[in-house]
Every structure is written in structure tokens, then in C-alpha cells.
Design a protein around this motif. Structure first.
Motif, PDB file in Angstrom:
ATOM      1  N   LEU A 298       1.402  -1.146   0.176  1.00  0.00           N
ATOM      2  CA  LEU A 298      -0.237  -0.261   0.218  1.00  0.00           C
ATOM      3  C   LEU A 298       0.971   1.040  -0.051  1.00  0.00           C
ATOM      4  O   LEU A 298       1.263   1.222   0.812  1.00  0.00           O
ATOM      5  CB  LEU A 298      -1.398  -0.250   1.296  1.00  0.00           C
ATOM      6  N   LEU A 299       0.767   1.870  -1.232  1.00  0.00           N
ATOM      7  CA  LEU A 299       1.693   2.760  -1.776  1.00  0.00           C
ATOM      8  C   LEU A 299       1.220   4.352   0.337  1.00  0.00           C
ATOM      9  O   LEU A 299       1.030   4.408  -0.128  1.00  0.00           O
ATOM     10  CB  LEU A 299       2.230   3.609  -2.410  1.00  0.00           C
ATOM     11  N   ASP A 300       2.593   5.030   0.954  1.00  0.00           N
ATOM     12  CA  ASP A 300       2.598   5.691   1.300  1.00  0.00           C
ATOM     13  C   ASP A 300       1.255   6.809   0.929  1.00  0.00           C
ATOM     14  O   ASP A 300       1.696   7.222  -0.538  1.00  0.00           O
ATOM     15  CB  ASP A 300       3.152   6.284   1.972  1.00  0.00           C
ATOM     16  N   GLU A 301       0.678   8.123   0.803  1.00  0.00           N
ATOM     17  CA  GLU A 301      -0.003   8.853   0.773  1.00  0.00           C
ATOM     18  C   GLU A 301       0.921  10.800   0.678  1.00  0.00           C
ATOM     19  O   GLU A 301       0.989  10.711   1.935  1.00  0.00           O
ATOM     20  CB  GLU A 301      -1.309   9.027   0.430  1.00  0.00           C
ATOM     21  N   ALA A 302       1.226  11.294   0.226  1.00  0.00           N
ATOM     22  CA  ALA A 302       1.711  12.208   0.044  1.00  0.00           C
ATOM     23  C   ALA A 302       0.912  13.676  -0.237  1.00  0.00           C
ATOM     24  O   ALA A 302       0.152  13.724  -1.057  1.00  0.00           O
ATOM     25  CB  ALA A 302       3.041  12.426   0.176  1.00  0.00           C
ATOM     26  N   CYS A 303       0.376  14.448   0.527  1.00  0.00           N
ATOM     27  CA  CYS A 303      -0.155  15.906  -0.073  1.00  0.00           C
ATOM     28  C   CYS A 303       1.543  17.187  -0.458  1.00  0.00           C
ATOM     29  O   CYS A 303       0.488  18.153   0.892  1.00  0.00           O
ATOM     30  CB  CYS A 303      -1.203  16.357   0.990  1.00  0.00           C
ATOM     31  N   PRO A 304       1.840  17.324  -1.157  1.00  0.00           N
ATOM     32  CA  PRO A 304       3.044  17.931  -1.395  1.00  0.00           C
ATOM     33  C   PRO A 304       3.020  19.090  -2.482  1.00  0.00           C
ATOM     34  O   PRO A 304       3.243  19.755  -2.488  1.00  0.00           O
ATOM     35  CB  PRO A 304       3.807  17.607  -2.242  1.00  0.00           C
ATOM     36  N   ILE A 305       1.401  19.864  -1.807  1.00  0.00           N
ATOM     37  CA  ILE A 305       0.883  21.351  -2.166  1.00  0.00           C
ATOM     38  C   ILE A 305       2.333  22.460  -1.348  1.00  0.00           C
ATOM     39  O   ILE A 305       2.098  23.343  -1.916  1.00  0.00           O
ATOM     40  CB  ILE A 305      -0.445  21.623  -2.350  1.00  0.00           C
ATOM     41  N   ASN A 306       1.824  21.911   0.555  1.00  0.00           N
ATOM     42  CA  ASN A 306       3.081  22.922   0.909  1.00  0.00           C
ATOM     43  C   ASN A 306       3.056  22.378   2.137  1.00  0.00           C
ATOM     44  O   ASN A 306       2.555  20.806   2.499  1.00  0.00           O
ATOM     45  CB  ASN A 306       2.114  24.559   1.799  1.00  0.00           C
ATOM     46  N   VAL A 307       3.363  22.723   3.226  1.00  0.00           N
ATOM     47  CA  VAL A 307       3.722  21.831   4.567  1.00  0.00           C
ATOM     48  C   VAL A 307       2.763  21.833   5.556  1.00  0.00           C
ATOM     49  O   VAL A 307       2.667  20.838   5.702  1.00  0.00           O
ATOM     50  CB  VAL A 307       4.762  23.611   5.303  1.00  0.00           C
ATOM     51  N   ALA A 308       1.592  22.591   5.370  1.00  0.00           N
ATOM     52  CA  ALA A 308       0.640  22.870   5.983  1.00  0.00           C
ATOM     53  C   ALA A 308      -0.588  21.432   5.654  1.00  0.00           C
ATOM     54  O   ALA A 308      -1.041  20.917   6.814  1.00  0.00           O
ATOM     55  CB  ALA A 308      -0.405  23.937   6.391  1.00  0.00           C
ATOM     56  N   SER A 309      -0.761  21.386   4.021  1.00  0.00           N
ATOM     57  CA  SER A 309      -1.276  20.000   3.575  1.00  0.00           C
ATOM     58  C   SER A 309      -0.558  18.862   3.998  1.00  0.00           C
ATOM     59  O   SER A 309      -1.401  17.595   4.149  1.00  0.00           O
ATOM     60  CB  SER A 309      -1.710  20.611   2.198  1.00  0.00           C
ATOM     61  N   ASP A 310       1.112  18.534   3.641  1.00  0.00           N
ATOM     62  CA  ASP A 310       0.788  17.581   4.135  1.00  0.00           C
ATOM     63  C   ASP A 310       1.289  17.498   5.449  1.00  0.00           C
ATOM     64  O   ASP A 310       0.809  16.247   5.578  1.00  0.00           O
ATOM     65  CB  ASP A 310       2.828  17.399   3.684  1.00  0.00           C
ATOM     66  N   ASN A 311       1.101  17.455   6.438  1.00  0.00           N
ATOM     67  CA  ASN A 311       1.312  17.804   7.620  1.00  0.00           C
ATOM     68  C   ASN A 311       0.070  17.368   8.041  1.00  0.00           C
ATOM     69  O   ASN A 311       0.280  15.899   9.035  1.00  0.00           O
ATOM     70  CB  ASN A 311       1.876  18.532   8.567  1.00  0.00           C
ATOM     71  N   THR A 312      -1.158  17.870   7.122  1.00  0.00           N
ATOM     72  CA  THR A 312      -2.170  17.913   7.544  1.00  0.00           C
ATOM     73  C   THR A 312      -2.451  15.662   7.247  1.00  0.00           C
ATOM     74  O   THR A 312      -3.099  15.598   7.602  1.00  0.00           O
ATOM     75  CB  THR A 312      -3.438  18.245   6.975  1.00  0.00           C
ATOM     76  N   CYS A 313      -2.261  16.119   6.030  1.00  0.00           N
ATOM     77  CA  CYS A 313      -2.708  14.154   5.930  1.00  0.00           C
ATOM     78  C   CYS A 313      -2.313  13.421   6.285  1.00  0.00           C
ATOM     79  O   CYS A 313      -2.685  12.517   6.655  1.00  0.00           O
ATOM     80  CB  CYS A 313      -1.764  14.339   3.725  1.00  0.00           C
ATOM     81  N   LYS A 314      -0.482  13.897   6.812  1.00  0.00           N
ATOM     82  CA  LYS A 314       0.137  12.583   7.604  1.00  0.00           C
ATOM     83  C   LYS A 314      -0.638  12.383   9.254  1.00  0.00           C
ATOM     84  O   LYS A 314      -1.215  11.234   9.575  1.00  0.00           O
ATOM     85  CB  LYS A 314       2.089  13.052   8.024  1.00  0.00           C
TER      86      LYS A 314
END
Length: 394
Positions: A298-314
Motif C-alpha cells: 500500500l503506497l504511502d500518500e503525501a500532499c506536497p502542495i505546502n507544508v500545512a497540507s502535507d502535515n495534515t495528510c500525515k
């Protein structure tokens, strides 16, 4: 090879959309004898009715979408015009070409081949397409670059539609594609599983092994587990280059963070599932690694739009946080109504992927806005889902 999955939300071809718009713009009146809103010479336009799965409207949503597909952020129904739909189609084309640029893309909720060609660059001239015309209007399709070669297989996986159910209750099938890429057999399965049984962390929880009555969607999703696992096991026999992707309608990340057994009886998910036992964790059951060679990642998923988005996705992989979900829906972040938790990509051992799968932001193009005096045509959002992409290597 860049793969992508995208649910386009009741997407029709331009020709079909013209018919749909005309029918939704036509008047309905309540028939006192039948209790249904029915087409009439005058009355209330379809856009103004109250829609839903069991709405008392003389309308077959297995043939045409309901009239409430496009809604404002306040969930007001937006009447669609032909000009607005044509504009959205063009925006989808530009988005796919510039923001996704896939080698292989799995679509959900598309009506057929023409609906896909309408949104591919150059009318799909550089792509081959694997569609189908059976089942209901929320169909699946693959498109892939021509240089990858003709399909070895393009098959509807009917078992996932649960054909033993009454026709009105049947769900969406799967769609399987096989390609010979550089002489290597590569298999894909596109899924769009039963909706509304999303997370064991919901309140109250969407318990996959629960029973909230005949209308409980988790009971339906439970029945799709065996055919999904069967496909993975059988199709992994002669190749480890397998990709399962699509709209699972299940937050499998939350399952991995939930304590407890995979099955209600605690038995090993590698063994045959007894008919009297229910599965609690879809991902652990279908991806148990038996037989040897069938294990997927299962591939990990990231939201590399900005720092806030990526941390929120985590954070959202292990918790339900409403403020985090609201943040991702904003146009400066992902901008889609269903930002994370539904769409997933799994890959076989024949591929390597050092990087997570990535969510592609819709931004302001995820919004739907009503027409106004200044803008006689509404603005239609591209989808309620954001695409998910991954780059796979040998």
C-alpha cells in the motif's frame, strides 16, 4: 511509469450531458396517485427537486445521474448549462495534460469511452482506452499511452458487482487491464467499492463487521472482500507486476491504526475465510501475502502542495480530525470535497517506489459556483475527488 487514479464524479460525454441537462431543466409535477414527481408539461424543474437514493422521483439514476451532481460549498444544487459543461470538459483536458500527465490512468464514475476521450489531450489520440458499456452509468475506464502497446486483457470483473443481489442493489464491478510493457506482463485492477462504510474511526464507527440493518452499506462492502482478494491471488500467479488502484471508499489507513483482529474470530487471514466469519480490516484480509508472491504494498500518500497540507495528510492517516479535513478542502490546499482517505494505490513486488503516491491539488478548480447576473453560466468543479498519482520503477 506514471500511474494515476481519479474519480470524476458522474462524468458524462458532452453528448450525454446535453441530454441530461435538458431532462433536469424540464418540469416535474407530483403525481398524487403514484407519490412520484414525474415529467410534466409544467411544474418544478428537476434542478429544484430534493434528490437522494430513495427520492420519490420518476428517474433512473442507473441510466442518467441525478440532477444534484454539482453543488455549491453550501450544498445548494447548481443548474448546469451546456456551455458550463463544455468549459469543464476543456479544463479537465488541460488539467490531465499539465498536472497529471499519466502513462496509465484509472477513471471512476465515467459513462464510457467517449466521456474519457472528451477529457484526454488531443481527444485521446495518444491513448488507448479500456471501457465497458454494461452495468450502470457510474462506470470505470482505463486510458494508457499508445507506446505501451495494445491490451492483452480488458475485462470487467463482474464478481465485484455482487451479481447475486437484486439488480437495483448491485454495486460497481471492477475493471482489469493487462499490458505487456517491455515484454513484462503487467496487470491493473481498477476498483470503485461500495460507498458509505468509510472508517472504523468515524463516530459512530463504520464497522466493516457491523450490522446496522438491511440498509447498512458495510454489509455490502463486506461481500466485496472475497472477490477482491480472489482477483489479487489469482492474477499474481504469473506476474509480480500488479497494480490495484481506485476509489476504495474505505479509509484503509485508519484500519491499519485500529487495534484488534483482522477477522471477528481471530483466525489467520491467510486461511480461507469461513462463511460465518466477518472481516474487520479489509486491507489486512485482501493483502495477506498468501499465496506467496501475492503480497502488495500500500503506497504511502503525501500532499506536497505546502507544508500545512502535507502535515495534515500525515495526521489524517491515523485520526479523524474535522478541522484538518476542512483545511484540506480549502482552495489554497487540495481544494476537493473528498480530499483523502478514499483513493489508494497498491503495487506488487515487481515494482519499486521510493516515493509516496501524491495527491494532486484541484485548488480553485474544485469549486462549483452558481450562475449570476455577471456570469450567466455556472462554474463547475472538476470533481469532488483529487487525483492520486505514483511513479513506478522496475
Amino acid at each position: 511509469m506514471k500511474v494515476a487514479t481519479w474519480n470524476l464524479g458522474w462524468h458524462l460525454s458532452l453528448a450525454e450531458a446535453k441530454v441530461w441537462i435538458a431532462k433536469c431543466s424540464a418540469p416535474f409535477q407530483l403525481n398524487a396517485a403514484t407519490g412520484l414527481w414525474e415529467p410534466a408539461e409544467s411544474g418544478t424543474p428537476g434542478w429544484e427537486l430534493t434528490w437522494g437514493r430513495d427520492a420519490p422521483i420518476a428517474w433512473n439514476i442507473s441510466v442518467l445521474p441525478p440532477c444534484d451532481v454539482f453543488k455549491t460549498p453550501a450544498f445548494d444544487i447548481v443548474p448546469v448549462t451546456e456551455a458550463a459543461y463544455v468549459k469543464r470538459s476543456g479544463q479537465l483536458t488541460t488539467f490531465i495534460e499539465n498536472k497529471i500527465a499519466p502513462d496509465v490512468i484509472a477513471f471512476q464514475e465515467v459513462s464510457g469511452e467517449q466521456a474519457v476521450r472528451d477529457v484526454l489531450p488531443n481527444d485521446g489520440a495518444d491513448y488507448l482506452i479500456c471501457p465497458f458499456t454494461s452495468h450502470k452509468v457510474q462506470r470505470l475506464a482505463f486510458a494508457w499511452k499508445k507506446e505501451l502497446g495494445q491490451a492483452v486483457e480488458c475485462e470487467v470483473e463482474d464478481a465485484l458487482s455482487l451479481p447475486f443481489l437484486a439488480e437495483k442493489d448491485r454495486v460497481r464491478p471492477g475493471l482489469a487491464l493487462a499490458l505487456n510493457i517491455d515484454g513484462k506482463l503487467t496487470r491493473f485492477l481498477n476498483v470503485h467499492l461500495k460507498s458509505s462504510c468509510v472508517s472504523p474511526l468515524d463516530t459512530p464507527p463504520d464497522a466493516l463487521d457491523g450490522d446496522a440493518g438491511d440498509g447498512d452499506p458495510c454489509k455490502v462492502l463486506q461481500q466485496q472482500i472475497v472477490p477482491l482478494e480472489t482477483w489479487i491471488e489469482h492474477k499474481s500467479v504469473n506476474t509480480n507486476r500488479v497494480v490495484v488502484l481506485g476509489d476504495f471508499n474505505r479509509n484503509v489507513w485508519h484500519e491499519t491504526h485500529e487495534t484488534g483482529k483482522t477477522r471477528t474470530d481471530g483466525s489467520d487471514p491467510k486461511s480461507e475465510l469461513p462463511s460465518t466469519v466477518k472481516v474487520r480490516k479489509l486491507i489486512d484480509e485482501v493483502n495477506d501475502g498468501a499465496p506467496d508472491g501475492s503480497q502488495l504494498t500500500l503506497l504511502d500518500e503525501a500532499c506536497p502542495i505546502n507544508v500545512a497540507s502535507d502535515n495534515t495528510c500525515k495526521r489524517l492517516k491515523s485520526a479523524k480530525i474535522s478541522d484538518d479535513e476542512k483545511l484540506l478542502k480549502r482552495s489554497e490546499n487540495l481544494g476537493c470535497r473528498n480530499p483523502v482517505g478514499l483513493d489508494h494505490i497498491l503495487i506488487g513486488a515487481g515494482f519499486s517506489n521510493p516515493h509516496p503516491a501524491e495527491k494532486v491539488a484541484l485548488g480553485r478548480q474544485g469549486r462549483t459556483l452558481s450562475a449570476s447576473a455577471e456570469h450567466p453560466n455556472p462554474l463547475l468543479g472538476l470533481s469532488d475527488h483529487c487525483p492520486l498519482t505514483a511513479v513506478l520503477s522496475d
